[in-house]
Design a protein around this motif. Structure first.
Motif, mmCIF file in Angstrom:
data_model
loop_
_atom_site.group_PDB
_atom_site.id
_atom_site.type_symbol
_atom_site.label_atom_id
_atom_site.label_comp_id
_atom_site.label_asym_id
_atom_site.label_seq_id
_atom_site.Cartn_x
_atom_site.Cartn_y
_atom_site.Cartn_z
ATOM 1 N N ARG A 154 47.270 18.665 71.477
ATOM 2 C CA ARG A 154 48.707 18.636 71.198
ATOM 3 C C ARG A 154 49.066 19.723 70.214
ATOM 4 O O ARG A 154 48.236 20.144 69.401
ATOM 5 C CB ARG A 154 49.141 17.263 70.666
ATOM 6 N N GLN A 155 50.318 20.138 70.300
ATOM 7 C CA GLN A 155 50.806 21.189 69.423
ATOM 8 C C GLN A 155 52.219 20.859 68.981
ATOM 9 O O GLN A 155 53.136 20.760 69.813
ATOM 10 C CB GLN A 155 50.790 22.546 70.134
ATOM 11 N N ALA A 156 52.370 20.685 67.680
ATOM 12 C CA ALA A 156 53.689 20.462 67.099
ATOM 13 C C ALA A 156 54.303 21.808 66.742
ATOM 14 O O ALA A 156 53.583 22.798 66.564
ATOM 15 C CB ALA A 156 53.566 19.581 65.862
ATOM 16 N N PRO A 157 55.623 21.877 66.616
ATOM 17 C CA PRO A 157 56.277 23.144 66.289
ATOM 18 C C PRO A 157 55.715 23.760 65.016
ATOM 19 O O PRO A 157 55.605 23.082 63.985
ATOM 20 C CB PRO A 157 57.744 22.747 66.123
ATOM 21 N N GLY A 158 55.353 25.030 65.106
ATOM 22 C CA GLY A 158 54.852 25.744 63.936
ATOM 23 C C GLY A 158 53.432 25.415 63.548
ATOM 24 O O GLY A 158 52.951 25.875 62.505
ATOM 25 N N LYS A 159 52.746 24.626 64.368
ATOM 26 C CA LYS A 159 51.375 24.230 64.030
ATOM 27 C C LYS A 159 50.419 24.666 65.134
ATOM 28 O O LYS A 159 50.818 25.012 66.239
ATOM 29 C CB LYS A 159 51.300 22.723 63.826
ATOM 30 N N GLN A 160 49.134 24.621 64.813
ATOM 31 C CA GLN A 160 48.139 25.002 65.797
ATOM 32 C C GLN A 160 47.930 23.869 66.801
ATOM 33 O O GLN A 160 48.339 22.732 66.566
ATOM 34 C CB GLN A 160 46.817 25.328 65.104
ATOM 35 N N ARG A 161 47.293 24.234 67.904
ATOM 36 C CA ARG A 161 46.978 23.242 68.921
ATOM 37 C C ARG A 161 45.708 22.502 68.498
ATOM 38 O O ARG A 161 44.682 23.116 68.243
ATOM 39 C CB ARG A 161 46.787 23.923 70.277
ATOM 40 N N ASP A 162 45.796 21.189 68.438
ATOM 41 C CA ASP A 162 44.681 20.374 67.970
ATOM 42 C C ASP A 162 44.193 19.422 69.049
ATOM 43 O O ASP A 162 44.992 18.890 69.831
ATOM 44 C CB ASP A 162 45.091 19.538 66.741
ATOM 45 N N LEU A 163 42.893 19.163 69.036
ATOM 46 C CA LEU A 163 42.307 18.213 69.969
ATOM 47 C C LEU A 163 42.766 16.801 69.638
ATOM 48 O O LEU A 163 42.730 16.378 68.484
ATOM 49 C CB LEU A 163 40.785 18.284 69.912
ATOM 50 N N VAL A 164 43.173 16.070 70.671
ATOM 51 C CA VAL A 164 43.543 14.669 70.514
ATOM 52 C C VAL A 164 42.410 13.773 70.973
ATOM 53 O O VAL A 164 41.975 12.868 70.256
ATOM 54 C CB VAL A 164 44.817 14.340 71.314
ATOM 55 N N ALA A 165 41.924 14.020 72.184
ATOM 56 C CA ALA A 165 40.840 13.215 72.735
ATOM 57 C C ALA A 165 40.218 13.963 73.905
ATOM 58 O O ALA A 165 40.878 14.779 74.553
ATOM 59 C CB ALA A 165 41.336 11.845 73.183
ATOM 60 N N ARG A 166 38.938 13.637 74.142
ATOM 61 C CA ARG A 166 38.233 14.258 75.250
ATOM 62 C C ARG A 166 37.289 13.237 75.852
ATOM 63 O O ARG A 166 36.876 12.271 75.179
ATOM 64 C CB ARG A 166 37.474 15.494 74.792
ATOM 65 N N ILE A 167 36.922 13.458 77.137
ATOM 66 C CA ILE A 167 36.023 12.526 77.810
ATOM 67 C C ILE A 167 35.164 13.309 78.789
ATOM 68 O O ILE A 167 35.656 14.163 79.525
ATOM 69 C CB ILE A 167 36.823 11.407 78.527
ATOM 70 N N THR A 168 33.874 13.039 78.765
ATOM 71 C CA THR A 168 32.949 13.722 79.663
ATOM 72 C C THR A 168 32.936 13.033 81.025
ATOM 73 O O THR A 168 33.473 11.926 81.203
ATOM 74 C CB THR A 168 31.528 13.709 79.091
ATOM 75 N N SER A 169 32.274 13.672 81.977
ATOM 76 C CA SER A 169 32.155 13.072 83.310
ATOM 77 C C SER A 169 31.352 11.771 83.255
ATOM 78 O O SER A 169 31.537 10.899 84.113
ATOM 79 C CB SER A 169 31.504 14.060 84.282
ATOM 80 N N GLY A 170 30.520 11.631 82.242
ATOM 81 C CA GLY A 170 29.737 10.412 82.090
ATOM 82 C C GLY A 170 30.457 9.322 81.334
ATOM 83 O O GLY A 170 29.923 8.210 81.176
ATOM 84 N N GLY A 171 31.663 9.621 80.842
ATOM 85 C CA GLY A 171 32.458 8.607 80.163
ATOM 86 C C GLY A 171 32.361 8.604 78.657
ATOM 87 O O GLY A 171 32.962 7.743 78.000
ATOM 88 N N THR A 172 31.651 9.552 78.082
ATOM 89 C CA THR A 172 31.585 9.637 76.625
ATOM 90 C C THR A 172 32.903 10.179 76.086
ATOM 91 O O THR A 172 33.386 11.207 76.555
ATOM 92 C CB THR A 172 30.438 10.543 76.186
ATOM 93 N N THR A 173 33.459 9.482 75.107
ATOM 94 C CA THR A 173 34.764 9.863 74.585
ATOM 95 C C THR A 173 34.679 10.306 73.132
ATOM 96 O O THR A 173 33.738 9.964 72.400
ATOM 97 C CB THR A 173 35.763 8.707 74.687
ATOM 98 N N ALA A 174 35.681 11.056 72.731
ATOM 99 C CA ALA A 174 35.861 11.432 71.337
ATOM 100 C C ALA A 174 37.363 11.472 71.068
ATOM 101 O O ALA A 174 38.120 11.986 71.892
ATOM 102 C CB ALA A 174 35.233 12.782 71.042
#
Length: 115
Positions: free
Chosen positions: A38-58
């Protein structure tokens, strides 16, 4: 070529919920990781969440316990369930898919949380 399309953004009051969806299509043999930034106005793009093909999340610390990422490998889709939304969650949310050797991005969907 791979296309990534998001849907589900919108305007919601603080404390409310939204569900974002993302679908990848095209020349896809395998998607390693899918996720959301996600990216808010005037800010950098930051990771919110990710998921691998095996289902591991962060999940980012700022959204842990409130947001949940899930994935359907058969359909090449990823979703982000967002609960207990806060005004600081307001941003453009971008979906991505790692289809080696490239990363493909969606066009973004706006999420606005009013106080």
């Amino acid at each position: 070529q791979v296309q990534v399309v998001e849907s589900g953004g919108g305007l919601v009051q603080a404390g409310g919920s939204l569900r974002l969806s993302c679908a990848a299509s095209g020349s896809i043999s395998r998607i390693d990781v899918m996720g959301w930034y996600r990216q808010a106005p005037g800010k950098q793009r930051d990771l919110v969440a990710r998921i691998t093909s095996g289902g591991t999340t962060a999940h980012a610390e700022s959204v842990k316990g409130r947001f949940t990422i899930s994935r359907d490998n058969a359909k090449n889709t990823v979703s982000l369930q967002m609960n207990s939304l806060k005004p600081e969650d307001t941003a453009v949310y971008f979906c991505y898919a790692d289809v080696r050797p490239q990363t493909y991005w969606g066009q973004g969907t706006q999420v606005t949380v009013s106080s």
